[in-house]
Design a protein around this motif. Structure first.
Motif, PDB file in Angstrom:
ATOM      1  N   GLY A 222       0.863  -1.127   0.045  1.00  0.00           N
ATOM      2  CA  GLY A 222       0.000   0.026  -0.159  1.00  0.00           C
ATOM      3  C   GLY A 222       0.810   1.300  -0.022  1.00  0.00           C
ATOM      4  N   GLY A 223       0.369   2.380   0.703  1.00  0.00           N
ATOM      5  CA  GLY A 223       1.099   3.546   0.754  1.00  0.00           C
ATOM      6  C   GLY A 223       2.484   3.478   1.604  1.00  0.00           C
ATOM      7  N   VAL A 224       3.391   4.431   1.465  1.00  0.00           N
ATOM      8  CA  VAL A 224       4.677   4.383   2.172  1.00  0.00           C
ATOM      9  C   VAL A 224       4.295   4.396   3.686  1.00  0.00           C
ATOM     10  CG1 VAL A 224       6.504   5.908   2.708  1.00  0.00           C
ATOM     11  CG2 VAL A 224       5.930   5.666   0.288  1.00  0.00           C
ATOM     12  N   ASN A 225       3.365   5.074   4.018  1.00  0.00           N
ATOM     13  CA  ASN A 225       3.221   5.400   5.623  1.00  0.00           C
ATOM     14  C   ASN A 225       2.339   4.348   6.098  1.00  0.00           C
ATOM     15  OD1 ASN A 225       4.852   7.629   5.709  1.00  0.00           O
ATOM     16  ND2 ASN A 225       3.284   8.721   4.679  1.00  0.00           N
ATOM     17  N   THR A 226       1.929   3.322   5.318  1.00  0.00           N
ATOM     18  CA  THR A 226       0.872   2.544   5.933  1.00  0.00           C
ATOM     19  C   THR A 226       1.440   0.941   5.535  1.00  0.00           C
ATOM     20  OG1 THR A 226      -0.458   2.575   3.867  1.00  0.00           O
ATOM     21  CG2 THR A 226      -1.082   3.907   5.668  1.00  0.00           C
ATOM     22  N   THR A 227       2.430   0.833   4.995  1.00  0.00           N
ATOM     23  CA  THR A 227       3.010  -0.580   4.505  1.00  0.00           C
ATOM     24  C   THR A 227       4.248  -0.877   5.149  1.00  0.00           C
ATOM     25  OG1 THR A 227       1.666  -0.174   2.536  1.00  0.00           O
ATOM     26  CG2 THR A 227       3.052  -2.321   2.743  1.00  0.00           C
ATOM     27  N   ARG A 228       4.401  -2.099   5.673  1.00  0.00           N
ATOM     28  CA  ARG A 228       5.794  -2.315   6.385  1.00  0.00           C
ATOM     29  C   ARG A 228       5.876  -3.913   5.894  1.00  0.00           C
ATOM     30  NH1 ARG A 228       6.695   1.712   5.888  1.00  0.00           N
ATOM     31  NH2 ARG A 228       7.417   3.385   7.393  1.00  0.00           N
ATOM     32  N   PRO A 229       7.270  -4.494   6.023  1.00  0.00           N
ATOM     33  CA  PRO A 229       7.145  -5.902   5.705  1.00  0.00           C
ATOM     34  C   PRO A 229       6.654  -6.784   6.750  1.00  0.00           C
ATOM     35  CG  PRO A 229       9.452  -4.770   5.859  1.00  0.00           C
ATOM     36  CD  PRO A 229       8.521  -3.841   6.257  1.00  0.00           C
ATOM     37  N   ASN A 230       6.113  -7.987   6.331  1.00  0.00           N
ATOM     38  CA  ASN A 230       5.109  -8.615   6.833  1.00  0.00           C
ATOM     39  C   ASN A 230       5.725  -9.176   8.519  1.00  0.00           C
ATOM     40  OD1 ASN A 230       3.412 -10.836   8.120  1.00  0.00           O
ATOM     41  ND2 ASN A 230       2.424 -10.530   5.836  1.00  0.00           N
ATOM     42  N   PRO A 231       5.173  -8.679   9.318  1.00  0.00           N
ATOM     43  CA  PRO A 231       5.640  -9.402  10.874  1.00  0.00           C
ATOM     44  C   PRO A 231       5.789 -10.769  10.914  1.00  0.00           C
ATOM     45  CG  PRO A 231       3.467  -8.183  10.995  1.00  0.00           C
ATOM     46  CD  PRO A 231       3.919  -7.981   9.724  1.00  0.00           C
ATOM     47  N   PHE A 232       4.932 -11.547  10.145  1.00  0.00           N
ATOM     48  CA  PHE A 232       5.054 -13.032  10.302  1.00  0.00           C
ATOM     49  C   PHE A 232       6.303 -13.747   9.481  1.00  0.00           C
ATOM     50  CE2 PHE A 232       0.589 -12.237  11.006  1.00  0.00           C
ATOM     51  CZ  PHE A 232       0.407 -12.931  12.189  1.00  0.00           C
ATOM     52  N   LEU A 233       6.824 -12.800   8.844  1.00  0.00           N
ATOM     53  CA  LEU A 233       8.113 -13.224   8.136  1.00  0.00           C
ATOM     54  C   LEU A 233       9.583 -12.650   8.870  1.00  0.00           C
ATOM     55  CD1 LEU A 233       6.941 -12.766   4.448  1.00  0.00           C
ATOM     56  CD2 LEU A 233       7.253 -14.736   5.468  1.00  0.00           C
ATOM     57  N   LYS A 234       9.426 -12.102   9.739  1.00  0.00           N
ATOM     58  CA  LYS A 234      10.594 -11.652  10.728  1.00  0.00           C
ATOM     59  C   LYS A 234      11.475 -12.699  11.058  1.00  0.00           C
ATOM     60  CE  LYS A 234      11.307  -7.983  13.914  1.00  0.00           C
ATOM     61  NZ  LYS A 234      10.780  -6.988  14.668  1.00  0.00           N
ATOM     62  N   GLU A 295      -0.305 -18.074   3.728  1.00  0.00           N
ATOM     63  CA  GLU A 295      -1.573 -17.912   4.677  1.00  0.00           C
ATOM     64  C   GLU A 295      -2.109 -16.905   4.094  1.00  0.00           C
ATOM     65  OE1 GLU A 295       1.374 -18.338   6.314  1.00  0.00           O
ATOM     66  OE2 GLU A 295       1.006 -19.948   7.837  1.00  0.00           O
ATOM     67  N   ASP A 296      -3.342 -16.834   3.350  1.00  0.00           N
ATOM     68  CA  ASP A 296      -4.179 -15.835   3.019  1.00  0.00           C
ATOM     69  C   ASP A 296      -4.502 -14.762   3.977  1.00  0.00           C
ATOM     70  OD1 ASP A 296      -5.016 -16.123  -0.176  1.00  0.00           O
ATOM     71  OD2 ASP A 296      -4.809 -18.157   1.037  1.00  0.00           O
ATOM     72  N   SER A 297      -4.696 -15.580   5.454  1.00  0.00           N
ATOM     73  CA  SER A 297      -5.075 -14.607   6.483  1.00  0.00           C
ATOM     74  C   SER A 297      -4.222 -13.712   7.001  1.00  0.00           C
ATOM     75  CB  SER A 297      -5.781 -15.510   7.632  1.00  0.00           C
ATOM     76  OG  SER A 297      -4.792 -16.125   8.101  1.00  0.00           O
ATOM     77  N   LYS A 298      -2.967 -14.023   6.604  1.00  0.00           N
ATOM     78  CA  LYS A 298      -1.877 -13.072   6.998  1.00  0.00           C
ATOM     79  C   LYS A 298      -1.162 -12.199   5.939  1.00  0.00           C
ATOM     80  CE  LYS A 298      -0.339 -16.825  10.481  1.00  0.00           C
ATOM     81  NZ  LYS A 298       0.733 -17.701  10.629  1.00  0.00           N
ATOM     82  N   GLU A 299      -1.860 -12.365   4.801  1.00  0.00           N
ATOM     83  CA  GLU A 299      -1.241 -11.457   3.848  1.00  0.00           C
ATOM     84  C   GLU A 299      -0.976  -9.885   3.823  1.00  0.00           C
ATOM     85  OE1 GLU A 299      -3.171 -12.225   0.087  1.00  0.00           O
ATOM     86  OE2 GLU A 299      -2.403 -10.665  -1.147  1.00  0.00           O
ATOM     87  N   ARG A 300      -2.029  -9.446   4.654  1.00  0.00           N
ATOM     88  CA  ARG A 300      -2.175  -7.887   4.659  1.00  0.00           C
ATOM     89  C   ARG A 300      -1.739  -7.631   6.120  1.00  0.00           C
ATOM     90  NH1 ARG A 300      -5.400  -4.609   1.224  1.00  0.00           N
ATOM     91  NH2 ARG A 300      -5.484  -5.958  -0.743  1.00  0.00           N
ATOM     92  N   ALA A 301      -0.681  -8.347   6.980  1.00  0.00           N
ATOM     93  CA  ALA A 301      -0.258  -7.985   8.499  1.00  0.00           C
ATOM     94  C   ALA A 301       0.810  -7.059   8.459  1.00  0.00           C
ATOM     95  CB  ALA A 301       0.116  -9.317   8.785  1.00  0.00           C
ATOM     96  N   GLY A 302       0.970  -6.706   7.127  1.00  0.00           N
ATOM     97  CA  GLY A 302       2.247  -5.384   7.176  1.00  0.00           C
ATOM     98  C   GLY A 302       1.723  -4.246   6.649  1.00  0.00           C
ATOM     99  N   ARG A 303       0.202  -4.351   6.644  1.00  0.00           N
ATOM    100  CA  ARG A 303      -0.539  -2.919   6.254  1.00  0.00           C
ATOM    101  C   ARG A 303      -1.505  -2.503   7.259  1.00  0.00           C
ATOM    102  NH1 ARG A 303      -2.612  -3.586  -0.282  1.00  0.00           N
ATOM    103  NH2 ARG A 303      -3.207  -1.227   0.411  1.00  0.00           N
ATOM    104  N   SER A 304      -1.393  -1.177   7.446  1.00  0.00           N
ATOM    105  CA  SER A 304      -2.208  -0.904   8.500  1.00  0.00           C
ATOM    106  C   SER A 304      -3.342   0.357   7.919  1.00  0.00           C
ATOM    107  CB  SER A 304      -1.441   0.218   9.482  1.00  0.00           C
ATOM    108  OG  SER A 304      -0.651   1.180   8.662  1.00  0.00           O
TER     109      SER A 304
END
Ligand code: ATP
Length: 304
Positions: A222-234, A295-304
């Motif tokens: 998504g946008g620069v201020n609303t997207t980060r790497p997915n925490p489940f992939l740390k 896992e589809d349910s975790k796909e957007r975990a990096g987006r706020s």
């Protein structure tokens, strides 16, 4: 290369994927997903809206879902072209592909990562997109589409790479009219039934270049201020979140279409220095690539 050339190339990719035998259950499931999308396009959509006349546009923002759909769409465009001239008395080499550029619309709405902007520019050339880019941040999404339709009066239907597992995607149908608060057009959504694993499997097998952000642990952009790497992939302590993080697509990567020899690298674009700064400023942890997540349910975990 030309649109005709890349459409034929995409056809060869999907055909080669459909011919794979004895691979993983993900590959088997993805083949079924491709076949259904192909049926939607060839047996229904292209019979109602002519893809060579400007009646159909493709909505494109450089994300993985629209890229994988673009590959299948171009593949079907090539098949549709071949079928339409099958009965002609002239052989294929004397037939002209009816389009030079694919009508495409990109709404530049949120602050976009430079890397994604660069990727859109690169793929605009790669896939011969006639890309309309709305002025950044000037208006709402519906108004931006209204502006696009005002400029492209032939457009009746727009292809969208939404999936059932996306927000508000659960109840959508492949072909439906826009809601009343939107400009009037037909939404064509032939990717709805695809799971995240299907998207990665075909995309990684395609050998096509992907947006570099995915290699940094992004799973949806998504946008620069609303997207980060997915925490489940740390990576590192507590990394497993209860399950081991593994790459389910080693086979697709090593045997990607057109690869001369086994090679475990994935072609991705370079992440811009500015984006690296943004990613590392808030969190300098390392992440597994986005395709490690299925896992589809975790796909957007990096987006706020
Ligand atoms: P990812 O989730 O990895 O970012 P994506 O962007 O393709 O991939 P979504 O964000 O779920 O997927 O968006 C679904 C679809 O909606 C896209 O594939 C694209 O067809 C359309 N779309 C979304 N945002 C835009 C935009 N700004 N301009 C044009 N089309 C868009």
């Amino acid at each position: 290369m030309s649109l005709e050339g890349v459409a034929e190339h995409c056809y060869n990719i999907t055909q080669s994927y459909l011919d794979l035998a004895n691979q993983t259950s993900i590959v088997d499931e993805t083949k079924e997903a491709i076949k259904l999308t192909r049926d939607y396009l060839l047996k229904d959509i292209f019979k109602r809206w002519d893809p060579f006349s400007g009646q159909i546009s493709f909505s494109y923002n450089g994300g993985k879902d629209c890229q994988v759909l673009l590959i299948v769409y171009l593949s079907c465009l090539w098949e549709f072209f071949k079928e339409s001239i099958r009965i002609s008395q002239f052989s294929l080499k004397f037939q002209k592909f009816p389009l030079e550029y694919l009508p495409t619309v990109y709404i530049d709405q949120a602050e976009t990562f430079q890397t994604l902007e660069d990727f859109i520019e690169l793929t605009k050339n790669r896939y011969f997109l006639s890309l309309y880019e709305s002025p950044r941040n000037q208006t709402s999404m519906p108004q931006a589409f209204r502006n696009y339709l005002d400029l492209n009066e032939n457009t009746e239907a727009i292809v969208i790479g939404i999936r059932h597992t996306d927000p508000y995607g659960e109840k959508l149908k492949c072909i439906e009219r826009t809601d009343s608060n939107w400009p009037d057009f037909i939404r064509l959504q032939p990717l709805l039934h695809w799971k995240l694993a299907n998207v990665w499997s075909l995309l990684l097998y395609s050998g096509e270049e992907l947006c570099g952000l995915y290699e940094y642990g992004f799973t949806s952009i998504g946008g620069v201020n609303t997207t980060r790497p997915n925490p489940f992939l740390k990576k590192g302590p507590g990394e497993d979140n209860g399950e081991a993080i593994t790459n389910h697509f080693s086979w697709e990567i090593s045997n990607a279409y057109g690869k001369a020899q086994e090679d475990s690298s994935v072609p991705v674009t370079r992440v811009s220095d500015a984006d690296l700064d943004i990613i590392q400023k808030t969190d300098d942890s390392a992440y597994y690539p986005g395709w490690f997540l299925i896992e589809d349910s975790k796909e957007r975990a990096g987006r706020s």
